[in-house]
Design a protein around this motif. Structure first.
Motif, PDB file in Angstrom:
ATOM      1  N   VAL A 274       1.011  -1.169  -0.465  1.00  0.00           N
ATOM      2  CA  VAL A 274       0.125   0.295   0.097  1.00  0.00           C
ATOM      3  C   VAL A 274       0.797   1.465   0.119  1.00  0.00           C
ATOM      4  CG1 VAL A 274      -1.250   1.365   1.882  1.00  0.00           C
ATOM      5  CG2 VAL A 274      -1.765  -0.943   1.572  1.00  0.00           C
ATOM      6  N   PHE A 275       2.295   1.403   1.074  1.00  0.00           N
ATOM      7  CA  PHE A 275       3.074   2.191   1.062  1.00  0.00           C
ATOM      8  C   PHE A 275       3.714   3.038   0.201  1.00  0.00           C
ATOM      9  CE2 PHE A 275       1.140   4.991   4.593  1.00  0.00           C
ATOM     10  CZ  PHE A 275       0.160   3.682   4.772  1.00  0.00           C
ATOM     11  N   SER A 276       4.720   1.509  -0.259  1.00  0.00           N
ATOM     12  CA  SER A 276       5.808   1.774  -1.093  1.00  0.00           C
ATOM     13  C   SER A 276       5.446   1.777  -2.059  1.00  0.00           C
ATOM     14  CB  SER A 276       7.274   0.979  -0.726  1.00  0.00           C
ATOM     15  OG  SER A 276       7.395   0.803   0.303  1.00  0.00           O
ATOM     16  N   ILE A 277       5.063   0.507  -3.241  1.00  0.00           N
ATOM     17  CA  ILE A 277       4.861  -0.013  -4.605  1.00  0.00           C
ATOM     18  C   ILE A 277       3.355   1.064  -5.047  1.00  0.00           C
ATOM     19  CG2 ILE A 277       4.166  -1.643  -5.254  1.00  0.00           C
ATOM     20  CD1 ILE A 277       5.021  -3.432  -4.209  1.00  0.00           C
ATOM     21  N   PHE A 278       2.134   0.815  -3.922  1.00  0.00           N
ATOM     22  CA  PHE A 278       1.229   1.441  -5.036  1.00  0.00           C
ATOM     23  C   PHE A 278       1.142   3.050  -4.685  1.00  0.00           C
ATOM     24  CE2 PHE A 278      -0.959  -1.268  -7.824  1.00  0.00           C
ATOM     25  CZ  PHE A 278      -0.433  -2.604  -7.580  1.00  0.00           C
ATOM     26  N   GLY A 279       1.552   3.127  -3.313  1.00  0.00           N
ATOM     27  CA  GLY A 279       1.100   4.577  -3.020  1.00  0.00           C
ATOM     28  C   GLY A 279      -0.007   4.549  -2.259  1.00  0.00           C
ATOM     29  N   ILE A 280      -0.362   5.936  -1.234  1.00  0.00           N
ATOM     30  CA  ILE A 280      -1.328   5.510  -0.437  1.00  0.00           C
ATOM     31  C   ILE A 280      -2.273   6.332  -1.025  1.00  0.00           C
ATOM     32  CG2 ILE A 280      -0.499   7.990   0.840  1.00  0.00           C
ATOM     33  CD1 ILE A 280      -2.559   5.142   2.531  1.00  0.00           C
ATOM     34  N   GLU A 281      -2.123   7.681  -2.243  1.00  0.00           N
ATOM     35  CA  GLU A 281      -3.118   8.307  -3.022  1.00  0.00           C
ATOM     36  C   GLU A 281      -3.858   7.460  -3.289  1.00  0.00           C
ATOM     37  OE1 GLU A 281       0.189   9.030  -2.860  1.00  0.00           O
ATOM     38  OE2 GLU A 281      -0.215  10.530  -1.649  1.00  0.00           O
ATOM     39  N   PHE A 282      -3.376   6.772  -4.500  1.00  0.00           N
ATOM     40  CA  PHE A 282      -3.598   5.523  -5.404  1.00  0.00           C
ATOM     41  C   PHE A 282      -4.542   4.800  -4.580  1.00  0.00           C
ATOM     42  CE2 PHE A 282      -4.018   2.272  -8.864  1.00  0.00           C
ATOM     43  CZ  PHE A 282      -4.398   1.079  -8.150  1.00  0.00           C
ATOM     44  N   VAL A 283      -4.102   4.267  -3.297  1.00  0.00           N
ATOM     45  CA  VAL A 283      -4.855   3.233  -2.454  1.00  0.00           C
ATOM     46  C   VAL A 283      -5.658   3.783  -2.319  1.00  0.00           C
ATOM     47  CG1 VAL A 283      -5.273   1.946  -0.786  1.00  0.00           C
ATOM     48  CG2 VAL A 283      -3.281   1.880  -1.978  1.00  0.00           C
ATOM     49  N   VAL A 284      -6.087   5.284  -1.900  1.00  0.00           N
ATOM     50  CA  VAL A 284      -7.670   6.114  -1.035  1.00  0.00           C
ATOM     51  C   VAL A 284      -8.342   6.221  -2.106  1.00  0.00           C
ATOM     52  CG1 VAL A 284      -7.745   7.655   0.322  1.00  0.00           C
ATOM     53  CG2 VAL A 284      -5.672   6.575   0.751  1.00  0.00           C
ATOM     54  N   THR A 285      -7.381   6.991  -3.118  1.00  0.00           N
ATOM     55  CA  THR A 285      -8.252   7.283  -4.674  1.00  0.00           C
ATOM     56  C   THR A 285      -9.136   7.262  -5.163  1.00  0.00           C
ATOM     57  OG1 THR A 285      -6.323   7.638  -5.039  1.00  0.00           O
ATOM     58  CG2 THR A 285      -7.006   9.773  -4.282  1.00  0.00           C
ATOM     59  N   VAL A 286      -7.951   5.588  -5.562  1.00  0.00           N
ATOM     60  CA  VAL A 286      -8.965   4.464  -6.454  1.00  0.00           C
ATOM     61  C   VAL A 286      -9.957   3.952  -5.958  1.00  0.00           C
ATOM     62  CG1 VAL A 286      -8.439   2.862  -8.594  1.00  0.00           C
ATOM     63  CG2 VAL A 286      -7.130   5.136  -8.048  1.00  0.00           C
ATOM     64  N   LEU A 287      -9.668   3.459  -5.194  1.00  0.00           N
ATOM     65  CA  LEU A 287     -10.455   2.501  -4.534  1.00  0.00           C
ATOM     66  C   LEU A 287     -10.796   2.562  -3.037  1.00  0.00           C
ATOM     67  CD1 LEU A 287      -8.390  -1.343  -5.711  1.00  0.00           C
ATOM     68  CD2 LEU A 287     -10.751  -0.818  -5.985  1.00  0.00           C
ATOM     69  N   PRO A 288     -11.994   2.672  -2.755  1.00  0.00           N
ATOM     70  CA  PRO A 288     -12.672   2.983  -0.877  1.00  0.00           C
ATOM     71  C   PRO A 288     -12.113   1.644   0.643  1.00  0.00           C
ATOM     72  CG  PRO A 288     -14.329   1.968  -2.106  1.00  0.00           C
ATOM     73  CD  PRO A 288     -13.373   1.610  -3.326  1.00  0.00           C
ATOM     74  N   MET A 289     -10.574   1.681  -0.024  1.00  0.00           N
ATOM     75  CA  MET A 289      -9.568   0.948   0.635  1.00  0.00           C
ATOM     76  C   MET A 289      -9.928   1.120   2.033  1.00  0.00           C
ATOM     77  SD  MET A 289      -8.758  -1.776  -1.180  1.00  0.00           S
ATOM     78  CE  MET A 289      -7.830  -2.349  -0.310  1.00  0.00           C
ATOM     79  N   GLN A 290     -10.027   2.648   2.042  1.00  0.00           N
ATOM     80  CA  GLN A 290     -10.018   2.342   4.019  1.00  0.00           C
ATOM     81  C   GLN A 290     -10.905   2.024   4.481  1.00  0.00           C
ATOM     82  OE1 GLN A 290      -9.581   7.248   3.664  1.00  0.00           O
ATOM     83  NE2 GLN A 290      -8.059   6.725   4.788  1.00  0.00           N
ATOM     84  N   GLU A 291     -12.370   2.714   3.456  1.00  0.00           N
ATOM     85  CA  GLU A 291     -14.242   2.440   4.179  1.00  0.00           C
ATOM     86  C   GLU A 291     -13.886   0.114   4.248  1.00  0.00           C
ATOM     87  OE1 GLU A 291     -14.021   4.207   1.976  1.00  0.00           O
ATOM     88  OE2 GLU A 291     -13.958   6.275   3.057  1.00  0.00           O
ATOM     89  N   ILE A 292     -13.608  -0.330   2.968  1.00  0.00           N
ATOM     90  CA  ILE A 292     -13.389  -2.034   3.079  1.00  0.00           C
ATOM     91  C   ILE A 292     -12.017  -2.187   3.900  1.00  0.00           C
ATOM     92  CG2 ILE A 292     -12.753  -3.849   1.737  1.00  0.00           C
ATOM     93  CD1 ILE A 292     -12.317  -1.970  -0.704  1.00  0.00           C
ATOM     94  N   PHE A 293     -11.703  -1.518   4.672  1.00  0.00           N
ATOM     95  CA  PHE A 293     -10.239  -2.088   5.660  1.00  0.00           C
ATOM     96  C   PHE A 293     -11.064  -1.845   6.202  1.00  0.00           C
ATOM     97  CE2 PHE A 293      -6.538  -1.946   3.206  1.00  0.00           C
ATOM     98  CZ  PHE A 293      -6.190  -3.797   3.188  1.00  0.00           C
ATOM     99  N   MET A 294     -11.799  -1.355   6.976  1.00  0.00           N
ATOM    100  CA  MET A 294     -12.009  -0.829   8.199  1.00  0.00           C
ATOM    101  C   MET A 294     -13.379  -1.457   8.636  1.00  0.00           C
ATOM    102  SD  MET A 294     -14.694   1.478   9.879  1.00  0.00           S
ATOM    103  CE  MET A 294     -15.562   3.337   8.425  1.00  0.00           C
ATOM    104  N   VAL A 295     -14.183  -1.560   7.125  1.00  0.00           N
ATOM    105  CA  VAL A 295     -15.442  -2.638   7.529  1.00  0.00           C
ATOM    106  C   VAL A 295     -15.258  -3.788   8.300  1.00  0.00           C
ATOM    107  CG1 VAL A 295     -16.893  -3.188   6.709  1.00  0.00           C
ATOM    108  CG2 VAL A 295     -17.427  -1.375   6.675  1.00  0.00           C
ATOM    109  N   LEU A 296     -13.662  -4.187   7.335  1.00  0.00           N
ATOM    110  CA  LEU A 296     -13.637  -5.712   7.378  1.00  0.00           C
ATOM    111  C   LEU A 296     -12.849  -6.253   9.328  1.00  0.00           C
ATOM    112  CD1 LEU A 296     -11.994  -6.740   4.232  1.00  0.00           C
ATOM    113  CD2 LEU A 296     -14.119  -7.562   5.351  1.00  0.00           C
ATOM    114  N   GLY A 297     -11.942  -4.655   9.192  1.00  0.00           N
ATOM    115  CA  GLY A 297     -10.963  -4.512  10.049  1.00  0.00           C
ATOM    116  C   GLY A 297     -11.740  -5.057  11.451  1.00  0.00           C
ATOM    117  N   LEU A 298     -12.880  -4.530  11.150  1.00  0.00           N
ATOM    118  CA  LEU A 298     -14.529  -3.798  12.819  1.00  0.00           C
ATOM    119  C   LEU A 298     -14.810  -5.273  12.853  1.00  0.00           C
ATOM    120  CD1 LEU A 298     -15.208  -0.600  12.576  1.00  0.00           C
ATOM    121  CD2 LEU A 298     -14.268  -1.575  14.495  1.00  0.00           C
TER     122      LEU A 298
END
Lengths: 495, 308, 495, 141, 115
Positions: free
Chosen positions: A263-287
């Protein structure tokens, strides 16, 4: 000599594993394994020293420059985890000397130690390398040796657990290799940092998107994130206690490292956050992972399965830290990786000590052990307290940073959910405490004495570390902050 | 398809056809490996394990809906991914322009081995192959640990002469003729890897296939005299140690790990020597691991026969 | 002795821990074990009183402890309110130990070593809470207190004891983890500091945050047993009487209300508190819990249950006093801590004595007991007078100031509630001693053996605490002095 | 956008789905392993077809040719094939041991026997009589 | 000279393919296991052999390729015949009787191929 430290870190256990076959005598192999793992630990300390003074180290394997040959690149994040994995393996190996005598037949000890060293090599290999395909190869080494170690468990269900883990692990690894292939196809290179430079131009194309998707699913399968965690409880419950202690403390952490690196070194956080709703997915799966795993942990009869489910829940915390996407969230995840390794290693080694004496991991057979094995049971209780996150223990530190990161990000309802989930932890830890201390013994444990000294010392080293790092967090939090800086430094993080 | 024997044979044929398809896609080394490993050894191992496991699968209703759903989603993700891919066979795809040209252009100068796949396999990405040898070694260790056979079963089984193989006169004579040629072909493939398709893996597998044929026809105990299980176990470790040892020697001589330039005074000679030794290490490991796995499976069948 | 004040402060916490070591070591010889506890409590009393002497003379004693987190440290400072609490805890520890020796021997309870060890840990954590200089240190000792008292509550090991323990731990941990920890972290995030400072750390700009955080803190401090979270107190009645005495009078409950007072005065600050919108709601909730608890207490026939509910209502007195946000309100609250401690501990000692001597637990069976247990019954009478707040006992002063505080703010509803609750106190407390002395029937007929007084150590403890109530009425000057010093320290005017 | 040029990837996708389906749907343990090897073989096709250039020859340097296919995917796939056979060998060893331990290699029978063991230790833990006293205890399978 | 070699190799290749075709058709159409094994071995020996000989002519000159093709021819003849022998022997041992001219004695026809 010091220029070769990065490769020595992996080569020492790599060459030691086949050498064990020559040694033949189980006791000798055991001691040899401890020496090798201690050497690996010393090397990682040396690396830490070098990285802090000289910054990121790069080592070209075979003398060929980066995108053509394979390159080892060690920065703060790698060294932090190399230190953790080699330290854990040394401590667990010390306890292994006597523990596997009661759980494995005599002639299989040599093979167990060899598989252990191979697993250590695999994990160290994944942590040190900067080549995407090399990660897959060493992932496969650690996976295969893990299947062997699990299958050596005494209970016949260890075989089915290992088989199920083999199927799911191979699917995960194949997803990772598909991901690597797709990335290779769009950029033409396999080196992680080369990928990082060339991906931004093509990251709008759908192939890179599905590459990211496959890689994430593959890593989450290895990580036992909530919906893909079905293999973990059985695998940890029926494996030999030593294997469970080592895997619980390190295997999932390395997978989390892979996720962070991706997430941080290869794709970069911008790509991860903007292109896919990864934040929400991870948050929901984590909880979801935290609550589902904690609830099912409460109803377990086998104490190892109970703490295995709690591992799945704790991984949910790490993923939640990542989901926040800020620098402090990353620090919370990194701190919790270190702390969780300490907690789980202590608890599982203590359970190993108890199983060494009463030959069963059923919770009801632990009834009344509090009086017979005070030190081992105290280790389980303190480990349990640390899981809950009681102050003065390591768990409190990671919970503090996680909640702080959540508040800083404005996710205060998630913060409340996290705190409520630690109540579930209270329930399943207190269920064990009630069985251990406050119920009369179910099986005759009159002749049961304390666990052997060679197991008590590592257990109590870990317990004291649990408390020491709860009080003085300079090492864990310091390193995590530096790692977070370095990861965010490259891409000028969201914060 | 309730007969597992047919399933295994069909999977063998599937590997053979895929090997020929690889050949058509210019992947000669991969075709050779797929043919020898995929069609050869994996079918062999499955047949060996079928001997121990019930051959006919019980007709049980399996759960298609969940599987169908998961498969469709993965398929959708994949199809979605293929839309922006470079077309099949186009020369300007990033894959051919970024890293690969250097291998094709400079490898003759730097390493002097015509078969570029072997030069990349053993030298540019030599560390991957070391990892891969370790994977094979791990699988060997795993099978050895799982299918342990106690000493006394080995002693008792010596008295057991495999009756069914006695009257296979024709097979035994033809085998007597074929096996030395197979072993020689294996050595040919081992050292011919630099110039044509071949290399450590394929050679190791062919060598193991020869020995396995011998064991099947002349009985386990006779072949144990020649290839004692304990020595083969040592050989599995020896191969990996040889490979790693070459790397360490390069370190001692001043280069990085697995940097063969420092093996000899002239870098290209060093590369030749390095690749030769490394391929030998791989060959030894693969051959001995495949043999050990087959021996362990046959010991298991002997153990069952002995127990009955 | 040439001990510096700082050393004494540290010693107050360390001495009980050393005692724990001593008790555990001497678990084979009961007398030696009891001696260790008593000497430890004597040392503690000496330390606390000498510290009192120093602070009275105006000396400021503060110790900067280990640097735990990035800039959060374990730091201690003696301020008047902390002085009151530590004095109460110190003296009553000695008294309760004496009482426990009599009770435990009389009742021949098993595993007494665990009882004394946990008791000593509880006292040391109480000292920690008393002297904590920031919310973080206070929270650590608050949690240690909860955990150390859990084994005491489930002392008997029976099913009811376990259920009681579950409810006790469940509520206390859940309130502290969900509300209090969240509150602390949010304050840390909003204001950047957690220190107790005169006039509070929430400036005007944090008004909205403070409004949200106030209920978090009030509900978070489960030990103050506000109405929705009071269930743990009655369910803890399962424990033996010295433990209930500890819970109610010496450590646990006192810690709760002490924290409420400290948070209201030092974190929020009296003047900011007045203007917070959520304050009124909490104030009326406090009043409701006073009335409801008293009503429930009247219906309870079991003596210990009735005393438990009376404690719930008395605690809400102090919380209401704190929330009145006037000088005399806080003064009344501070004094009520001491007077209620002495009053309630006497009542519990009597209840324990009655149980040991006559195995009676229900109030209806206690008619005419006065003839046989004159001393216990008179002490019970004095104790109840102090709780009700009638002249010859200390309770009058604290209730008087609470009344004045309510008058200052002009909240006539609060004044009405205080009046009515005093009447209710009379209703459920006085009938017990009166029935014991005046009514005749019901005692001789069904008792076969000759009724005798409680064992001597219990009687000594009883008389000491009853005498304490009287002293507090006739000689309240030192308590009043400290309470006023607390007001100046917390930066409000005193009328 | 002439998507016809992408037909090779679709063959790969179809093979992948078949392999994946077998692994998930079929209950026989050996069939799962066969499905797994098919799934991996499809990944090999994906890599090799990536490296092919129309009209090029195998990457063995020779004066007569200049256009060569890309050697890197071939190297990666050599490793992947070996990894695949290693996993299959270990899987087969596990299947043999499972057959000895459970007497069958059908997932359904194995699950029944496991559930049976689970029930036994549950009865031992809470005893038939006290089953209803303790908090509700559903199987967590 | 080139043309002559090409024509001869083409003749061999075509006949080889024809034999492979007949073998395949035989494999599908023959009723009994043993006759089917016979058809399959035809493709192995004759079909492959003729194709190999045809290729020899294509290889052009006496270089390295010609001896390799000869070796392949020898080995394939040796190996495939032994293989079909082994399969037939195994089938016979496992109790599968060949179907003997079922036209005149219809009674004992049950033993025919089941596989």
């Amino acid at each position: 000599m010091t220029t070769h430290l990065p490769i020595l870190q992996v080569i020492i256990p790599l060459l030691a594993a086949p050498f064990c076959i020559f040694l033949r005598i189980p006791r000798l192999v055991g001691i040899f394994a401890i020496l090798v793992s201690a050497a690996a630990f010393l090397v990682s300390c040396g690396l830490l020293q070098q990285v802090i003074t000289a910054g990121t180290i790069s080592y070209k394997l075979g003398g060929w420059p980066a995108p053509w040959g394979i390159e080892y690149r060690i920065d703060i994040l790698n060294v932090y985890l190399l230190l953790l994995v080699s330290a854990m393996s040394t401590i667990v190996l010390v306890a292994a000397q006597t523990s596997i005598k009661k759980e494995l037949p005599e002639d299989r000890h040599v093979f167990f130690y060899t598989s252990f060293l191979l697993c250590l090599t695999g994990l160290l290999g994944i942590l040190a390398t900067a080549d995407a395909f090399n990660v897959f190869v060493f992932l496969e080494i650690s996976a295969l040796s893990t299947y062997t170690m699990i299958a050596l468990g005494t209970d016949r269900r260890a075989l089915t657990a290992s088989y199920q883990y083999l199927i799911m692990g191979t699917i995960g690894a194949t997803f990772i290799i598909i991901g690597v292939g797709l990335m290779y196809m769009m950029t033409g290179t396999l080196n992680m940092y080369d990928l990082a430079e060339r991906l931004p131009e093509v990251n709008t194309s759908r192939t890179v998107l599905s590459a990211f998707g496959f890689f994430i699913v593959g890593v989450c399968l290895k990580l036992a994130l909530f919906p893909l965690h079905l293999w973990l409880p059985n695998a940890y419950a029926f494996a030999p206690s030593i294997a469970t202690a080592f895997l619980a403390a390190t295997a999932t952490k390395v997978a989390v490292y892979l996720l962070i690196r991706l997430v941080f070194s290869i794709f970069g956080i911008e790509f991860v956050v903007t292109v896919l709703p990864m934040q929400e997915i991870f948050m929901v799966l984590g909880l979801a992972g935290i609550f589902a795993a904690s609830v099912s942990a409460i109803y377990q009869l086998n104490i190892k399965r109970l703490f295995a489910y709690s591992s799945v829940a704790q991984i949910g915390y790490m993923i939640l830290g990542l989901a926040i996407g800020t620098k402090l969230g990353l620090v919370a995840t990194l701190v919790h990786m270190f702390n969780h390794a300490l907690m789980k290693a202590a608890v599982f080694l203590a359970i190993g000590g108890a199983v060494y004496r009463i030959h069963s991991a059923q919770l009801i057979h632990f009834a009344g052990l509090g009086r017979k094995m005070p030190l081992t049971m105290a280790a389980i209780v303190i480990g349990g307290l640390s899981l809950i996150g009681v102050p003065l223990t390591v768990g409190f530190v990671s919970k503090w940073y996680l909640v702080l990161a959540l508040l800083e990000n404005g996710w205060w309802p998630v913060a409340i959910l996290v705190l409520m989930s630690s109540l579930l932890a209270v329930m399943y830890v207190w269920r064990t405490v009630e069985w251990i201390y406050f119920t009369p013994p179910r099986i005759n444990i009159d002749d049961v004495t304390e666990a052997p000294l060679s197991q008590l010392i590592p257990i109590w080293i870990l317990v004291l570390a649990n408390i020491y790092f709860g009080l003085n967090t300079s090492l864990t939090v310091g390193l995590s902050k530096m790692a977070a800086e370095s990861l965010y430094g490259i891409f000028g993080g969201v914060l | 398809m309730s007969d597992l024997f047919a399933v295994v044979m069909l999977s063998g044929i599937y590997s053979l056809i895929s090997a020929s398809l690889f050949l058509d896609l210019d992947a000669v080394d991969v075709a050779f490996t797929e043919a020898s490993v995929g069609a050869g050894i994996s079918t062999l191992l499955m047949l060996a394990s079928l001997k121990l496991v019930s051959r006919y699968q019980k007709k049980t209703r399996y759960k298609p809906i969940l599987a169908f759903f998961v498969v469709v989603t993965t398929g959708a993700m994949l199809i979605y991914g293929t839309l922006d891919m470079p077309h099949f066979g186009t020369a300007d795809a990033p894959v051919h322009t970024h890293v690969a040209p250097r291998y094709l252009n400079e490898s003759m100068g730097e390493i002097g081995v015509p078969n570029v796949v072997t030069s990349v396999l053993a030298s540019y990405r030599g560390y991957d192959t070391l990892g891969e040898t370790l994977v094979i070694f791990t699988a060997g260790i795993g099978v050895m640990a799982l299918l342990m056979v106690s000493k006394q079963t080995k002693q008792e089984s010596k008295k057991l002469i495999p009756a069914d193989m006695q009257q296979q006169i024709i097979l035994r004579i033809v085998a007597k003729m074929m096996i030395p040629l197979i072993l020689m072909f294996a050595l040919y493939v081992q050292f011919h890897g630099d110039y044509g398709p071949g290399g450590g893996f394929q050679a190791g597998v062919i060598f193991a296939a020869g020995i396995i044929l011998y064991t099947m026809l002349f009985g386990l105990s006779t072949s144990q005299e020649v290839f004692k299980a304990t020595t083969i176990e040592l050989f599995t470790a020896a191969g990996v140690l040889l490979y790693g040892g070459v790397g360490v020697v390069c370190m001692l001589l001043g280069g990085n790990f697995l940097d063969y330039d420092f093996l000899k005074h002239d870098p290209v000679h060093g590369q030749h020597l390095g690749i030769l030794l490394v391929e030998l290490g791989v060959g030894i490991t693969v051959a001995s691991v495949m043999m050990i796995i087959f021996f362990k499976f046959t010991w298991r069948t002997v153990k069952h026969k002995y127990k009955k | 002795m040439a001990l510096s004040a700082e050393m004494m402060l540290i010693l107050t916490m360390v001495v009980p821990l050393i005692a724990v070591g001593g008790i555990a070591a001497a678990h084979k010889y009961p007398n030696l074990r009891e001696a260790v506890t008593i000497t430890a409590s004597l040392i503690l009393i000496y330390l606390v009183s000498s510290l009192y002497g120093i602070t009275k003379a105006g000396g400021v004693v503060s110790v900067q402890g280990a640097e735990l987190f990035s800039d959060l440290a374990l730091s201690f400072r003696i301020e008047p309110l902390g002085m009151i609490f530590s004095l109460v805890a110190g003296y009553l520890w000695l008294v309760t130990t004496i009482y426990a020796i009599g009770y435990m021997r009389g009742h021949h309870e098993k595993n007494q070593t665990r009882f004394y060890c946990c008791f000593a840990i509880a006292i040391s954590s109480a000292m920690g809470i008393a002297y904590a200089d920031n919310l973080f240190t206070l929270f650590i000792f608050y949690e240690v207190l909860t955990l150390s008292t859990y084994p005491l509550v489930t002392h008997a090991g029976t099913k009811e004891a376990k259920n009681g323990g579950r409810v006790y731990l469940g509520i206390l941990l859940s309130t502290s983890v969900i509300f209090l920890l969240l509150g602390i972290i949010s304050t840390w995030y909003v204001t950047g500091t957690l220190d107790f400072r005169a006039g509070g750390i929430f400036g005007e700009e944090h008004r909205k945050a403070a409004a949200i955080l106030l209920p978090l803190f009030i509900f978070g401090i489960g030990k103050a047993a506000i109405m929705p979270f009071h269930r743990w107190l009655p369910s803890a009645m399962v424990a033996p009487t010295p433990v209930s005495a500890l819970l109610h009078a010496v450590a646990v409950v006192k810690a709760g209300v002490f924290t409420v007072l400290k948070v209201c005065t030092y974190t929020f600050g009296i003047d900011l508190l007045v203007s917070l919108p959520t304050r009124d709601f909490l104030l009326y909730l406090g009043c409701a819990s006073i009335i409801l608890a008293s009503l429930v207490a009247m219906r309870k026939d079991n003596l210990k249950a009735r005393l438990a509910y009376s404690t719930v209502s008395q605690l809400s007195y102090i919380t209401v006093g704190a929330l009145l946000a006037t000088g005399s309100g806080a003064l009344g609250g501070a004094m009520h801590i001491a007077t209620h401690a002495f009053g309630k501990i006497t009542l519990f000692f009597c209840a324990g004595a009655i149980m040991v001597a006559s195995h009676k637990t229900e109030i209806s069976q206690m008619k005419g007991l006065g003839k046989h247990m004159p001393i216990t019954m008179t002490a019970f009478f004095i104790g109840s007078l102090s709780i009700i707040g009638l002249p010859p006992c200390g309770g009058t002063w604290s209730k008087w100031y609470l009344m004045v505080g309510a008058a200052d703010t002009g909240k006539w509803l609060v004044m009405a509630v205080l009046m009515v609750s005093s009447l209710l106190n009379i209703a459920y407390l006085l009938p017990i001693p009166l029935k014991a002395f005046l009514s005749e029937d019901g005692v001789e007929k069904d008792r076969s053996f000759q009724l005798k007084e409680a064992p001597l150590p219990c009687l000594i403890a009883l008389c000491f605490t009853a005498f304490g109530c009287l002293v507090l009425f006739f000689y309240p000057q030192p308590l009043y002095e400290i309470a006023r010093a607390f007001l100046e320290a917390s930066g409000n005017y005193v009328r | 956008m002439n998507i016809l040029g992408l037909y090779n990837y679709w063959i790969v996708v179809v093979l992948m789905l078949i392999g994946f389906y077998i692994v998930i749907a079929h209950e026989n343990l050996i069939k799962k392993l066969v499905g797994l090897s098919i799934f991996q073989t499809s990944v090999f096709f994906f890599y090799i077809s990536m490296g092919k250039i129309t009209g090029a020859t195998a990457p063995i340097l020779d004066e007569k040719y200049e256009l060569y296919s890309n050697p890197l995917p071939h190297v990666l796939i050599l490793t992947a094939i070996v990894v695949g056979i290693a996993t299959t060998a270990l899987g087969l060893a596990l299947v043999v041991r499972i057959q000895e331990a459970y007497g069958s290699i059908e997932e359904r029978d194995i699950q029944e026997q496991d559930a049976h063991d689970q029930l036994e230790c549950q009865l031992e833990a809470y005893g038939p009589s006290s089953m209803e006293i303790s908090d509700e205890q559903e199987q967590d399978e | 000279m080139e043309l002559v070699l090409d024509i001869i190799s083409w003749i061999f290749l075509v006949t080889g393919c024809f034999f492979c075709l007949t073998g395949a058709v035989g494999l599908l159409r023959f009723p009994d296991f043993f006759s089917r094994i016979h058809a399959a071995s035809i493709t192995d020996t004759l079909g492959a052999g003729l194709i190999l000989i045809g290729l020899m002519f294509q290889s052009g000159g006496w270089g390295l390729v010609m001896p390799k093709l000869v070796l392949i021819l020898l080995f394939s003849l040796l190996a495939s015949t032994t293989a079909s022998h082994a399969i037939a022997k195994a089938a016979l041992k496992s109790g599968l009787k060949p179907e003997v001219s079922s036209a005149d004695e219809p009674s004992e026809g049950e033993s025919s191929s089941k596989l």
